[in-house]
Design a protein around this motif. Structure first.
Motif, PDB file in Angstrom:
ATOM      1  N   ASN A 162      92.656 -73.113 -40.214  1.00 60.41           N
ATOM      2  CA  ASN A 162      92.861 -74.526 -39.886  1.00 60.41           C
ATOM      3  C   ASN A 162      91.873 -75.383 -40.691  1.00 60.41           C
ATOM      4  OD1 ASN A 162      94.874 -74.132 -37.817  1.00 60.41           O
ATOM      5  ND2 ASN A 162      93.201 -73.309 -36.548  1.00 60.41           N
ATOM      6  N   PRO A 163      92.229 -75.716 -41.937  1.00 62.95           N
ATOM      7  CA  PRO A 163      91.305 -76.469 -42.790  1.00 62.95           C
ATOM      8  C   PRO A 163      90.934 -77.814 -42.176  1.00 62.95           C
ATOM      9  CG  PRO A 163      93.514 -76.379 -43.751  1.00 62.95           C
ATOM     10  CD  PRO A 163      93.495 -75.440 -42.595  1.00 62.95           C
ATOM     11  N   ARG A 164      89.657 -78.171 -42.279  1.00 62.78           N
ATOM     12  CA  ARG A 164      89.153 -79.428 -41.718  1.00 62.78           C
ATOM     13  C   ARG A 164      89.518 -80.588 -42.641  1.00 62.78           C
ATOM     14  NH1 ARG A 164      84.679 -77.960 -38.502  1.00 62.78           N
ATOM     15  NH2 ARG A 164      84.969 -75.802 -37.851  1.00 62.78           N
ATOM     16  N   ASN A 165      89.628 -81.751 -42.026  1.00 62.97           N
ATOM     17  CA  ASN A 165      89.960 -82.952 -42.792  1.00 62.97           C
ATOM     18  C   ASN A 165      88.712 -83.829 -42.923  1.00 62.97           C
ATOM     19  OD1 ASN A 165      91.549 -84.764 -44.182  1.00 62.97           O
ATOM     20  ND2 ASN A 165      92.291 -85.796 -42.340  1.00 62.97           N
ATOM     21  N   ASP A 166      87.635 -83.257 -43.486  1.00 67.75           N
ATOM     22  CA  ASP A 166      86.391 -84.000 -43.576  1.00 67.75           C
ATOM     23  C   ASP A 166      85.926 -84.110 -45.033  1.00 67.75           C
ATOM     24  OD1 ASP A 166      85.471 -81.409 -44.048  1.00 67.75           O
ATOM     25  OD2 ASP A 166      84.779 -81.144 -42.001  1.00 67.75           O
ATOM     26  N   PHE A 167      84.790 -84.772 -45.226  1.00 66.87           N
ATOM     27  CA  PHE A 167      84.302 -85.061 -46.572  1.00 66.87           C
ATOM     28  C   PHE A 167      83.981 -83.787 -47.350  1.00 66.87           C
ATOM     29  CE2 PHE A 167      80.763 -86.421 -49.454  1.00 66.87           C
ATOM     30  CZ  PHE A 167      81.502 -87.280 -50.250  1.00 66.87           C
ATOM     31  N   ILE A 168      83.326 -82.833 -46.689  1.00 60.08           N
ATOM     32  CA  ILE A 168      82.946 -81.614 -47.400  1.00 60.08           C
ATOM     33  C   ILE A 168      84.176 -80.798 -47.790  1.00 60.08           C
ATOM     34  CG2 ILE A 168      82.651 -80.060 -45.418  1.00 60.08           C
ATOM     35  CD1 ILE A 168      80.045 -79.094 -46.817  1.00 60.08           C
ATOM     36  N   ASN A 169      85.250 -80.875 -47.007  1.00 58.38           N
ATOM     37  CA  ASN A 169      86.471 -80.164 -47.359  1.00 58.38           C
ATOM     38  C   ASN A 169      87.081 -80.734 -48.632  1.00 58.38           C
ATOM     39  OD1 ASN A 169      88.537 -78.111 -46.426  1.00 58.38           O
ATOM     40  ND2 ASN A 169      89.841 -79.901 -46.710  1.00 58.38           N
ATOM     41  N   LEU A 170      87.042 -82.071 -48.761  1.00 55.62           N
ATOM     42  CA  LEU A 170      87.529 -82.712 -49.994  1.00 55.62           C
ATOM     43  C   LEU A 170      86.731 -82.203 -51.189  1.00 55.62           C
ATOM     44  CD1 LEU A 170      89.123 -84.904 -51.571  1.00 55.62           C
ATOM     45  CD2 LEU A 170      87.361 -86.532 -50.887  1.00 55.62           C
ATOM     46  N   LEU A 171      85.410 -82.121 -51.039  1.00 61.28           N
ATOM     47  CA  LEU A 171      84.560 -81.651 -52.137  1.00 61.28           C
ATOM     48  C   LEU A 171      84.834 -80.183 -52.461  1.00 61.28           C
ATOM     49  CD1 LEU A 171      81.153 -83.285 -51.123  1.00 61.28           C
ATOM     50  CD2 LEU A 171      82.738 -84.063 -52.895  1.00 61.28           C
ATOM     51  N   LEU A 172      85.008 -79.380 -51.423  1.00 62.31           N
ATOM     52  CA  LEU A 172      85.278 -77.956 -51.646  1.00 62.31           C
ATOM     53  C   LEU A 172      86.600 -77.754 -52.382  1.00 62.31           C
ATOM     54  CD1 LEU A 172      84.113 -76.445 -48.230  1.00 62.31           C
ATOM     55  CD2 LEU A 172      82.997 -76.173 -50.446  1.00 62.31           C
ATOM     56  N   GLU A 173      87.599 -78.550 -52.037  1.00 56.19           N
ATOM     57  CA  GLU A 173      88.894 -78.451 -52.719  1.00 56.19           C
ATOM     58  C   GLU A 173      88.771 -78.849 -54.184  1.00 56.19           C
ATOM     59  OE1 GLU A 173      91.787 -77.186 -51.593  1.00 56.19           O
ATOM     60  OE2 GLU A 173      90.569 -76.604 -49.865  1.00 56.19           O
ATOM     61  N   LEU A 174      88.015 -79.919 -54.450  1.00 51.85           N
ATOM     62  CA  LEU A 174      87.780 -80.327 -55.844  1.00 51.85           C
ATOM     63  C   LEU A 174      87.000 -79.252 -56.588  1.00 51.85           C
ATOM     64  CD1 LEU A 174      86.819 -84.101 -55.346  1.00 51.85           C
ATOM     65  CD2 LEU A 174      88.970 -83.214 -56.260  1.00 51.85           C
ATOM     66  N   GLY A 175      86.048 -78.620 -55.888  1.00 52.52           N
ATOM     67  CA  GLY A 175      85.258 -77.556 -56.503  1.00 52.52           C
ATOM     68  C   GLY A 175      86.093 -76.341 -56.862  1.00 52.52           C
ATOM     69  N   LYS A 176      87.114 -76.034 -56.047  1.00 51.92           N
ATOM     70  CA  LYS A 176      87.995 -74.905 -56.345  1.00 51.92           C
ATOM     71  C   LYS A 176      88.760 -75.140 -57.647  1.00 51.92           C
ATOM     72  CE  LYS A 176      88.835 -73.413 -51.563  1.00 51.92           C
ATOM     73  NZ  LYS A 176      89.855 -73.342 -50.479  1.00 51.92           N
ATOM     74  N   VAL A 177      89.212 -76.376 -57.841  1.00 51.99           N
ATOM     75  CA  VAL A 177      89.919 -76.713 -59.083  1.00 51.99           C
ATOM     76  C   VAL A 177      88.945 -76.654 -60.261  1.00 51.99           C
ATOM     77  CG1 VAL A 177      91.214 -78.524 -60.282  1.00 51.99           C
ATOM     78  CG2 VAL A 177      91.562 -78.151 -57.824  1.00 51.99           C
ATOM     79  N   GLY A 178      87.709 -77.107 -60.020  1.00 51.49           N
ATOM     80  CA  GLY A 178      86.686 -77.040 -61.061  1.00 51.49           C
ATOM     81  C   GLY A 178      86.668 -78.221 -61.990  1.00 51.49           C
ATOM     82  N   LYS A 179      87.621 -79.120 -61.836  1.00 50.38           N
ATOM     83  CA  LYS A 179      87.680 -80.307 -62.693  1.00 50.38           C
ATOM     84  C   LYS A 179      88.246 -81.477 -61.897  1.00 50.38           C
ATOM     85  CE  LYS A 179      88.337 -77.887 -67.115  1.00 50.38           C
ATOM     86  NZ  LYS A 179      87.022 -78.281 -67.656  1.00 50.38           N
ATOM     87  N   ILE A 180      87.877 -82.691 -62.295  1.00 53.40           N
ATOM     88  CA  ILE A 180      88.507 -83.887 -61.745  1.00 53.40           C
ATOM     89  C   ILE A 180      88.968 -84.742 -62.918  1.00 53.40           C
ATOM     90  CG2 ILE A 180      87.214 -83.882 -59.591  1.00 53.40           C
ATOM     91  CD1 ILE A 180      85.356 -85.981 -60.725  1.00 53.40           C
ATOM     92  N   SER A 181      90.000 -85.526 -62.693  1.00 49.07           N
ATOM     93  CA  SER A 181      90.556 -86.332 -63.782  1.00 49.07           C
ATOM     94  C   SER A 181      90.965 -87.702 -63.272  1.00 49.07           C
ATOM     95  CB  SER A 181      91.761 -85.627 -64.406  1.00 49.07           C
ATOM     96  OG  SER A 181      92.769 -85.409 -63.423  1.00 49.07           O
ATOM     97  N   GLY A 182      91.194 -88.607 -64.196  1.00 48.12           N
ATOM     98  CA  GLY A 182      91.606 -89.963 -63.861  1.00 48.12           C
ATOM     99  C   GLY A 182      91.315 -90.912 -64.999  1.00 48.12           C
ATOM    100  N   GLU A 183      91.413 -92.214 -64.709  1.00 48.18           N
ATOM    101  CA  GLU A 183      91.167 -93.219 -65.740  1.00 48.18           C
ATOM    102  C   GLU A 183      89.680 -93.389 -65.996  1.00 48.18           C
ATOM    103  OE1 GLU A 183      92.972 -96.797 -64.387  1.00 48.18           O
ATOM    104  OE2 GLU A 183      94.982 -96.255 -65.072  1.00 48.18           O
ATOM    105  N   SER A 184      89.344 -93.593 -67.260  1.00 46.07           N
ATOM    106  CA  SER A 184      87.966 -93.894 -67.629  1.00 46.07           C
ATOM    107  C   SER A 184      87.802 -95.410 -67.705  1.00 46.07           C
ATOM    108  CB  SER A 184      87.638 -93.263 -68.984  1.00 46.07           C
ATOM    109  OG  SER A 184      88.302 -93.957 -70.036  1.00 46.07           O
ATOM    110  N   LEU A 185      86.643 -95.870 -68.102  1.00 46.29           N
ATOM    111  CA  LEU A 185      86.413 -97.301 -68.309  1.00 46.29           C
ATOM    112  C   LEU A 185      86.722 -97.716 -69.744  1.00 46.29           C
ATOM    113  CD1 LEU A 185      83.088 -97.947 -66.338  1.00 46.29           C
ATOM    114  CD2 LEU A 185      85.371 -98.779 -65.764  1.00 46.29           C
ATOM    115  N   GLU A 186      87.028 -96.749 -70.602  1.00 49.12           N
ATOM    116  CA  GLU A 186      87.349 -97.046 -71.997  1.00 49.12           C
ATOM    117  C   GLU A 186      88.838 -97.349 -72.131  1.00 49.12           C
ATOM    118  OE1 GLU A 186      86.054 -93.914 -74.500  1.00 49.12           O
ATOM    119  OE2 GLU A 186      83.990 -93.926 -73.736  1.00 49.12           O
TER     120      GLU A 186
END
Length: 519
Positions: A259-283
């Motif tokens: 039963n995965p938790r819906n908290d801040f550390i769970n979001l970080l752990l999920e991002l950590g499993k992927v190992g990368k984050i992506s999106g728009e830059s400021l350039e």
């Protein structure tokens, strides 16, 4: 021979620093007379005053100026007094002032990889990926956790009331908000509210109170940021080690969690499993569209985000909550009025503390706003110019890398914007629609794209904690209570109240009975 070379070197540096102190005079910008080597930074460097206190004084001394000069060592900085220019820096021309200028080398101090300290496109990428944790729906979903923590708070408060003991509101509120951050962000029961010797209270001091050695190192860093100090670890290494232990413990507990938790550390752990984050830059590309970017996201990044979540999540709220208790103790007429509002709102919702009942407590929110005006945890903020530019209205050229200071507390205590600014008057905010003041004259959470991401969460948990206490207890002054408070000169990043806030609690003769577990 060595002494002779030392004296010659000192003389050369002395005259070099004197030569640097013509910057503001040449631009006809008002400023205090600088001291050789230290500039205007002497009192801060020696721990005699906080940076916020110095900026507040500077703000008051030049009431007719839109900008004022400040020498941090030999480096010139601009203190902005005009809300319209502040708007330009924080929002309108954000692309030129997107960086805070607080970052240190993350290879030396990995905790600097956090969203607050990071600059440019990396900051934007972190903000984009972490924002879902602070959405309105998430706030509603975590409210049962907030209620659970207020239950524990009331239990401890009842013991204090029955014993008639004087207590430090700063410590009590910190114990409450640490428990809340632990439950909502880390998914663990820190039990700080029932333990005055909690490891997390010690972590609080490690984070926010500088040792004498740290004060010395920060003084060198302020005066000579490009010196050898860049390669020295200034923050306490125990902080990162403790947070890493928490991360490792939570990760091991959740490895087989169905039963995965819906908290801040769970979001970080999920991002950590992927190992990368992506999106728009400021350039931007040739067509003016933001370029896409990707970056690694490892345990160093996770620990850094947990560090800033823990730091910003509990201390700012606990400071505001304890300061509100202090003010209400000295203003019993306002306390009684807000207690009636709390009782009425709870009665509408089956005497339950819930998201809806707290959201209807208008006066309570005004009290929180007024406390944030009088004593904002962040007494000032800063930005660094990313390019050469010109400040509007004053037509002053700003070179790339120049720091702009926004004196938040100074502005919020200015009689130009707030009548009788030192007076505790929560209802002053009721008249904003009739007598609108400049939006940027009240910015306790900052403003613009880098406004505090957890502003609403902080306000909500502060209101919930106060509502729970005020529903059951009267807050009284104690023999040690004093009206005037002073900031701790050893505090780091945010304002800390020196000596605590001694108060007493008594049981209310008549109060609502909250039916969701309160004693």
């Amino acid at each position: 021979m060595f002494l002779a070379f030392f004296l010659i070197g000192l003389c050369i540096f002395y005259f070099y620093s004197i030569k640097k102190f013509v910057f503001f005079s040449q631009k006809s910008i008002k400023h205090d007379p600088p001291v050789p080597i230290f500039g205007n930074h002497v009192q801060v460097a020696f721990g005699r005053r906080t940076q916020t206190e110095v900026f507040n004084s500077l703000y008051k001394r030049y009431p007719s100026e839109k900008i004022v000069g400040y020498y941090k060592g030999t480096k010139p900085e601009f203190l902005v007094r005009d809300p319209e220019i502040i708007k330009h820096v924080l929002n309108t021309n954000f692309s030129e002032f997107c960086n805070r200028g607080v970052r240190r080398d993350p290879k030396v101090e990995p905790l600097m990889l956090n969203m607050f300290s990071e600059d440019g496109s990396v900051w934007k990428l972190l903000r984009h990926n972490l924002s879902p944790a602070f959405s309105g729906s998430k706030l509603k979903s975590m409210f049962p956790i907030i209620v659970s923590c207020t239950n524990k708070l009331v239990t401890v408060a009842k013991e204090l009331a029955l014993e008639g003991k004087e207590f430090d509101a700063c410590i009590l509120c910190a114990r409450f908000t640490i428990d809340l951050v632990g439950a909502s962000g880390f998914g663990i029961d820190m039990n700080t509210i029932n333990n005055e010797q909690s490891l997390f209270l010690k972590l609080r001091e490690l984070m926010f109170i500088k040792s004498n050695w740290q004060m010395f190192l920060y003084g060198i860093h302020d005066l000579f940021p490009e010196s050898f100090i860049k390669k020295i670890h200034i923050s306490r290494p125990q902080v990162r080690l403790i947070i890493k232990q928490i991360l490792d413990s939570v990760r091991s507990q959740r490895t087989n969690d169905t039963n995965p938790r819906n908290d801040f550390i769970n979001l970080l752990l999920e991002l950590g499993k992927v190992g990368k984050i992506s999106g728009e830059s400021l350039e931007t590309d040739a067509n003016g569209k933001y370029k896409e970017m990707e970056m690694d996201f490892n345990d160093d990044h996770i620990i850094a985000q947990l560090f800033i979540f823990f730091m910003a999540g509990f201390e700012t709220s606990s400071t505001t909550m304890s300061y509100a208790m202090h003010k209400l103790a000295f203003h019993p007429e306002i306390q009684q009025e807000v207690q009636r509002e709390i009782d009425k709102s709870l009665a509408k919702h089956n005497n339950k503390l819930c998201y809806e009942s707290v959201s209807e407590m208008v006066l309570l929110e005004l009290i929180v706003k007024e406390c944030l005006r009088l004593f904002p945890p962040a007494g000032y903020t800063s930005r660094i110019s990313s390019n050469d530019c010109v400040l509007p209205d004053v037509n002053v050229e700003i070179k790339k890398g120049t720091k702009i200071i926004i004196p938040i507390q100074g502005i919020q205590l200015d009689p130009v914007y707030f009548e009788n600014p030192e007076q505790f008057n929560p209802k002053r905010f009721l008249h904003e629609t009739l007598q609108p003041r400049h939006k940027y004259a009240y910015i306790p959470f900052g403003e613009g794209p880098r406004k505090c991401i957890g502003a609403r969460l902080g306000t909500l948990e502060t209101m919930a904690g106060l509502a729970a206490v005020l529903n059951k207890f009267d807050i009284k002054t104690s023999p040690s209570s004093t009206r005037n408070i002073h900031p701790n000169r050893a505090a780091y990043l945010i304002q800390f109240i020196d000596g605590g806030l001694p108060l007493r609690l008594t049981l209310r003769e008549k109060s609502s009975v909250i039916s969701n577990g309160f004693p």
